[in-house]
Design an enzyme around this catalytic site. Structure first.
Site, PDB file in Angstrom:
ATOM      1  CG  ASP A  98      10.903   1.082  25.021  1.00 45.63           C
ATOM      2  OD1 ASP A  98      10.637  -0.097  24.712  1.00 45.63           O
ATOM      3  OD2 ASP A  98      12.063   1.531  25.039  1.00 45.63           O
ATOM      4  CD  GLU A 165      14.765  -3.050  22.456  1.00 47.29           C
ATOM      5  OE1 GLU A 165      15.885  -3.454  22.099  1.00 47.29           O
ATOM      6  OE2 GLU A 165      14.153  -2.151  21.835  1.00 47.29           O
ATOM      7  CD  GLU A 166      13.530   1.211  20.560  1.00 52.47           C
ATOM      8  OE1 GLU A 166      14.728   1.271  20.235  1.00 52.47           O
ATOM      9  OE2 GLU A 166      12.651   0.660  19.869  1.00 52.47           O
ATOM     10  CG  HIS A 409      14.183   2.763  15.381  1.00 49.20           C
ATOM     11  ND1 HIS A 409      15.263   2.998  16.209  1.00 49.20           N
ATOM     12  CD2 HIS A 409      13.525   1.725  15.949  1.00 49.20           C
ATOM     13  CE1 HIS A 409      15.268   2.120  17.187  1.00 49.20           C
ATOM     14  NE2 HIS A 409      14.215   1.330  17.052  1.00 49.20           N
TER      15      HIS A 409
END
Ligand SMILES: [Zn+2]
Ligand SMILES: [Zn+2]
Length: 438
Positions: A98, A165-166, A409
């Site tokens: 993702d 995963e996020e 990020h």
């Protein structure tokens, strides 16, 4: 650690390639142009958590091309690829798929211009700002190296592409959809994550706890509202919630062992609408981090106790006590099987050179890779390691100037993808070959 890294980085450049690594590395070298094309395509087309439809379909096709039995839509958008190749251990390699709701600002020629509308309802840019695109390209690199060396290994290779995963939800979604019942249950689970703190091509690892338990906690603090000029006729939830925030700090500083890391951060505090009105409610949102189950319990029990205790101290009636909600499921801490980790790293030191492999401190971030070990049998071993992504010139410049580097990020995170993918493909393939050597 900063000074150590400089020394290591400088040393790495001087080190000759160990001879034993040549064959695998040469073979990977031929594959790198195609892997970089794949990386750029994935980077330009990121998708949000549980929406990795294009990504999953594309990679499933590539895995079929390598001769894997491929099953799609395991845990919504997850993909499981299996290669059965005789007796031996079951080795599972994992990549996550993702992207993030971040507007890319790297200026790369293949930068993402994609947008999406997440659950918040606000349309946003989407970016592979955590480097999961490098994970997927290296995953395909490892699959290709292993598929063409089928006569060198014996066992079952399970390669999984994990969604979300996020959100910390994708691993559990795959497990709940039968990852360990519909497919061979692994003896070993291995993954890597790119790292924004050290130079591209460096390998970092932490034996034991590597990443933290991550709990999201909501506290609703009722008050008794009224006129701001007549506080004695009210129960002010802002004052009460403030007392709770301050008292929560003592859980880490006074109740946890100083040798057992813990974090409580109140990331959001909302109450009231106007200068002269005492609100009837305050809302707090916390992130709570720990490593051990015991430490997690101490913090969560403590939060509930303090919220209630402060409300009692403020004279709140029993029917207006704060409510504390812990989000379920949480992301459990990630544990690297210590002996196994050291064995793998001894191999990596031999292959990549002493100076490219270093033990690094654990972090309080979270990774739902932890779920694969938590849900495995007692004998299972698991490892996640870091592969540095910071371009060497940027790293050196930052060391010189003392300025910070973009973190994961960040809209500016642009790793030296070639080094990440080359290092990780080789590392994953080499360790799998070691475990399943004939
Ligand atoms: Zn991330
Ligand atoms: Zn990530």
């Amino acid at each position: 650690m900063k000074r150590l890294m400089t020394t290591l980085a400088a040393g790495a450049a001087l080190l000759a390639t160990p001879a034993a690594a040549d064959e695998l590395r040469d073979s990977l070298g031929e594959k790198m142009p195609a892997l970089m094309e794949l990386y750029k395509d994935l980077h330009a087309n990121p998708e949000l958590s549980f929406e990795e439809v294009r990504t999953a379909a594309k990679l499933a096709e590539l895995m079929r091309d390598e001769g894997f039995e491929v099953t799609e839509q395991v845990g919504r958008t997850g993909v499981v690829s299996v290669m059965r190749n005789g007796d031996g251990p079951v080795v599972m390699l994992r990549a996550d798929m993702d992207g993030l709701p971040v507007v890319e600002q790297t200026g790369l020629p293949f930068a993402s211009t994609q947008t999406a509308t997440p659950a918040s309802g606000v349309t946003t840019g989407v970016m592979h700002a955590c480097g999961h695109d490098t994970h997927m390209a290296a995953f395909i690199g490892a699959a290709r190296l292993l598929a063409e060396r089928k006569d060198e290994w014996s066992g079952t290779l399970v390669m999984i592409l994990q969604p979300a995963e996020e959100l910390g939800l994708g691993a559990l979604a795959m497990l709940e959809d039968g990852l360990y019942t519909r497919f061979p249950e692994p003896d070993y689970a291995i993954a890597f994550h790119d790292a924004a703190q050290f130079p591209a091509g460096m390998i970092g690892y932490s034996p034991g706890y590597a990443l933290a338990n991550v709990d999201s906690v909501d506290i609703t603090v009722p008050g008794i509202g009224g006129h701001g000029a007549y506080p004695h006729t009210t129960k002010d939830p802002i004052v009460l919630a403030s007392a709770i925030v301050m008292k929560l700090q003592t859980l880490v500083s006074r109740e946890s062992s100083p040798l057992d890391p813990a974090v409580i951060t109140v990331g959001s505090f909302h109450a009231g609408a106007k200068h002269n009105i005492i609100s009837d409610e305050a809302k707090l949102q916390l992130t709570v981090r720990s490593y051990s189950d015991e430490s997690r319990k101490l913090l969560l029990d403590g939060i509930a106790r303090i919220a209630r205790g402060e409300a009692i101290a403020a004279g709140m009636p029993e029917d207006r006590m704060p409510t504390v909600t812990v989000e379920d499921p949480y992301t459990p801490s990630t544990y690297n099987s210590p002996d196994y980790t050291e064995t793998v790293m001894a191999g990596f030191r031999e292959r990549f050179g002493e100076d490219r492999v270093m033990q690094v401190p654990s972090v309080m971030g979270g990774e739902d890779f932890s779920q694969f070990l938590r849900n495995g049998d007692d004998e299972m071993k698991s490892l996640i390691f870091w592969v540095g992504g910071v371009p060497q010139d940027q790293y050196d410049a930052a060391q010189e100037s003392g300025e910070g580097l973009p973190s994961l990020h960040s809209p500016f995170w642009a790793p030296d993808a070639e080094k990440v993918i080359a290092t990780a493909s080789e590392a994953l393939a080499a360790e799998t070959l070691r475990l399943m050597a004939k």
